[in-house]
Design a protein around this motif. Structure first.
Motif, mmCIF file in Angstrom:
data_model
loop_
_atom_site.group_PDB
_atom_site.id
_atom_site.type_symbol
_atom_site.label_atom_id
_atom_site.label_comp_id
_atom_site.label_asym_id
_atom_site.label_seq_id
_atom_site.Cartn_x
_atom_site.Cartn_y
_atom_site.Cartn_z
ATOM 1 N N SER A 96 0.845 -1.199 0.000
ATOM 2 C CA SER A 96 0.000 0.000 0.000
ATOM 3 C C SER A 96 0.877 1.244 0.000
ATOM 4 N N PHE A 97 0.349 2.317 -0.559
ATOM 5 C CA PHE A 97 1.073 3.593 -0.563
ATOM 6 C C PHE A 97 0.037 4.724 -0.477
ATOM 7 N N PRO A 98 0.441 5.858 0.125
ATOM 8 C CA PRO A 98 -0.539 6.924 0.368
ATOM 9 C C PRO A 98 -0.854 7.719 -0.895
ATOM 10 N N VAL A 99 -2.085 8.209 -0.974
ATOM 11 C CA VAL A 99 -2.482 9.114 -2.063
ATOM 12 C C VAL A 99 -3.268 10.287 -1.477
ATOM 13 N N SER A 100 -3.438 11.324 -2.291
ATOM 14 C CA SER A 100 -4.060 12.562 -1.836
ATOM 15 C C SER A 100 -5.577 12.527 -2.076
ATOM 16 N N HIS A 101 -6.340 12.299 -0.989
ATOM 17 C CA HIS A 101 -7.800 12.179 -1.114
ATOM 18 C C HIS A 101 -8.412 12.534 0.230
ATOM 19 N N CYS A 135 -3.578 3.495 -2.030
ATOM 20 C CA CYS A 135 -3.830 2.650 -3.185
ATOM 21 C C CYS A 135 -2.945 1.421 -3.023
ATOM 22 N N TYR A 136 -3.217 0.398 -3.813
ATOM 23 C CA TYR A 136 -2.496 -0.869 -3.658
ATOM 24 C C TYR A 136 -1.842 -1.315 -4.963
ATOM 25 N N THR A 137 -0.690 -1.966 -4.810
ATOM 26 C CA THR A 137 -0.167 -2.782 -5.905
ATOM 27 C C THR A 137 -0.305 -4.231 -5.466
ATOM 28 N N PHE A 138 -0.483 -5.102 -6.431
ATOM 29 C CA PHE A 138 -0.481 -6.529 -6.096
ATOM 30 C C PHE A 138 0.309 -7.251 -7.182
ATOM 31 N N LYS A 139 1.101 -8.186 -6.712
ATOM 32 C CA LYS A 139 2.059 -8.842 -7.597
ATOM 33 C C LYS A 139 1.948 -10.351 -7.466
ATOM 34 N N ALA A 140 1.895 -11.024 -8.600
ATOM 35 C CA ALA A 140 1.913 -12.501 -8.620
ATOM 36 C C ALA A 140 2.308 -12.936 -10.020
ATOM 37 N N ASP A 141 2.785 -14.149 -10.152
ATOM 38 C CA ASP A 141 3.230 -14.673 -11.453
ATOM 39 C C ASP A 141 4.250 -13.738 -12.110
ATOM 40 N N GLY A 142 5.019 -12.990 -11.303
ATOM 41 C CA GLY A 142 6.029 -12.087 -11.855
ATOM 42 C C GLY A 142 5.472 -10.820 -12.479
ATOM 43 N N VAL A 143 4.178 -10.555 -12.249
ATOM 44 C CA VAL A 143 3.531 -9.391 -12.851
ATOM 45 C C VAL A 143 2.925 -8.526 -11.753
ATOM 46 N N GLN A 144 3.084 -7.205 -11.882
ATOM 47 C CA GLN A 144 2.496 -6.299 -10.889
ATOM 48 C C GLN A 144 1.342 -5.509 -11.525
ATOM 49 N N ALA A 145 0.319 -5.264 -10.724
ATOM 50 C CA ALA A 145 -0.811 -4.427 -11.148
ATOM 51 C C ALA A 145 -1.020 -3.347 -10.094
ATOM 52 N N VAL A 146 -1.593 -2.228 -10.497
ATOM 53 C CA VAL A 146 -1.882 -1.151 -9.544
ATOM 54 C C VAL A 146 -3.287 -0.617 -9.787
ATOM 55 N N ILE A 147 -3.981 -0.318 -8.700
ATOM 56 C CA ILE A 147 -5.279 0.357 -8.800
ATOM 57 C C ILE A 147 -5.080 1.757 -8.252
ATOM 58 N N LEU A 148 -5.251 2.738 -9.136
ATOM 59 C CA LEU A 148 -4.955 4.122 -8.773
ATOM 60 C C LEU A 148 -6.220 4.963 -8.968
ATOM 61 N N THR A 149 -7.121 4.852 -8.013
ATOM 62 C CA THR A 149 -8.348 5.644 -8.087
ATOM 63 C C THR A 149 -8.533 6.408 -6.777
ATOM 64 N N ASP A 150 -9.386 7.413 -6.799
ATOM 65 C CA ASP A 150 -9.649 8.255 -5.635
ATOM 66 C C ASP A 150 -8.390 8.983 -5.171
ATOM 67 N N PRO A 160 4.582 9.331 -4.280
ATOM 68 C CA PRO A 160 4.475 7.877 -4.042
ATOM 69 C C PRO A 160 3.773 7.090 -5.147
ATOM 70 N N ILE A 161 3.073 7.771 -6.057
ATOM 71 C CA ILE A 161 2.342 6.989 -7.075
ATOM 72 C C ILE A 161 3.246 6.527 -8.210
ATOM 73 N N TYR A 162 4.406 7.193 -8.389
ATOM 74 C CA TYR A 162 5.132 6.971 -9.637
ATOM 75 C C TYR A 162 5.842 5.626 -9.735
ATOM 76 N N GLU A 163 6.465 5.204 -8.669
ATOM 77 C CA GLU A 163 7.138 3.901 -8.772
ATOM 78 C C GLU A 163 6.126 2.778 -9.037
ATOM 79 N N PRO A 164 5.027 2.709 -8.246
ATOM 80 C CA PRO A 164 4.027 1.676 -8.546
ATOM 81 C C PRO A 164 3.513 1.741 -9.992
ATOM 82 N N LEU A 165 3.332 2.970 -10.464
ATOM 83 C CA LEU A 165 2.818 3.168 -11.819
ATOM 84 C C LEU A 165 3.793 2.639 -12.877
ATOM 85 N N LEU A 166 5.050 2.989 -12.703
ATOM 86 C CA LEU A 166 6.054 2.619 -13.705
ATOM 87 C C LEU A 166 6.331 1.119 -13.716
#
Ligand SMILES: [Zn+2]
Ligand SMILES: [Zn+2]
Length: 287
Positions: free
Chosen positions: A132-137, A144-159, A166-172
């Protein structure tokens, strides 16, 4: 890993993440009945959920989570401020539904299975790693959260109302990016929302506009070599449309020389997009 959008928008947000035999939810702004129905379509029984991760304490993200936790004992993960605020909100929701049904629940069935998950920490559920990482809301403590499995990461960046570092590393680092495109700025300002609400939505602790979303995505695509799948999410029914979100963001990307980038829209109120890694696909097809 498999990710499915079960519902996205101000009337309820919920995403299903699956890997290695585990199924978990990011947010649960659906009623328990709707969740049961939507999960059944995915072949998942609510009682089998490994957990629900709450991003923040707004109604459209947690309204059904309390009931699901109480009825089936599903653990709910969130930071302390969100859990504290969620308990207050669930009590209100419960009271209201009891008044409607004219019943009271027995006291022993009132406990929620909550787990403290401090902001910035990581945890694993089976083979799924969640960060988890903080966002401005404008909630108690939105993450917001990143979740990683099977060598792949996903991010949900809403609200979130604006981009913060803090959003950029998860995003990239994420192959699947679920990115808020809440409103078309001109449409919102010309629309019928009260002025205070317009200020709130467009403020730094409100929601990302199509333009802001496009700028974030443009930065991301210009600074990473990864192939990304992008879902636009949390679209306002009043102040946006799939066509407007797609047009504004596509224009911003094209101005930067990024042509024909595919944008997908997570639908409101019903299951829509699905993302599957090849590994998940092969695992699933073995059975
Ligand atoms: Zn929301
Ligand atoms: Zn919110």
């Amino acid at each position: 890993m498999r990710v499915k959008s079960l519902s996205s928008g101000s009337s309820g947000n919920c995403y299903l993440v699956q890997a290695g035999g585990h199924s978990l939810l990011i947010d649960c702004g659906l009623s328990a009945t709707a969740l049961q129905k939507f999960l059944a379509l995915e072949g998942v029984n609510v009682a089998e959920l490994s957990g629900i991760f709450l991003t923040h304490d707004h109604h459209d993200h947690l309204s059904g989570a309390g009931q699901v936790s109480r009825r089936w004992g599903i653990p709910i993960f969130a930071n302390k401020k969100t859990l504290d605020e969620a308990a207050v909100r669930w009590a209100k929701i419960e009271k209201l539904s009891q008044q409607r049904a004219n019943t009271t629940m027995p006291p022993e069935s009132r406990t929620y299975n909550t787990r403290l998950f401090p902001t910035g920490k990581a945890t694993t559920i089976g083979s799924i790693e969640i960060n988890s990482f903080p966002v401005s809301h404008d909630a108690a403590e939105t993450v917001c959260y990143t979740f990683k499995a099977d060598g792949v990461q996903a991010v949900i960046l809403t609200d979130l109302g604006c981009s913060t570092s803090p959003i950029y590393e998860p995003l990239l680092q994420s192959r699947l990016i679920i990115l808020e495109a809440n409103h078309e700025e001109e449409k919102l300002w010309a629309g019928k929302y009260p002025y205070t609400l317009k200020k709130r939505v467009t403020g730094d602790k409100g929601h990302l506009s199509n333009r802001q979303s496009g700028e974030i995505l443009r930065y991301c695509l210009e600074n990473t070599g990864l192939a990304h799948t992008v879902w636009l999410a949390h679209l306002s029914s009043e102040n946006n449309s799939p066509q407007e979100a797609t047009a504004t963001i596509t224009k911003l990307l094209e101005e930067a020389g990024i042509e024909r980038f595919p944008l997908n829209i997570a639908l409101r109120d019903k299951p829509s997009l699905v993302y599957e890694t090849e590994q998940y696909y092969y695992q699933a097809s073995m059975f």
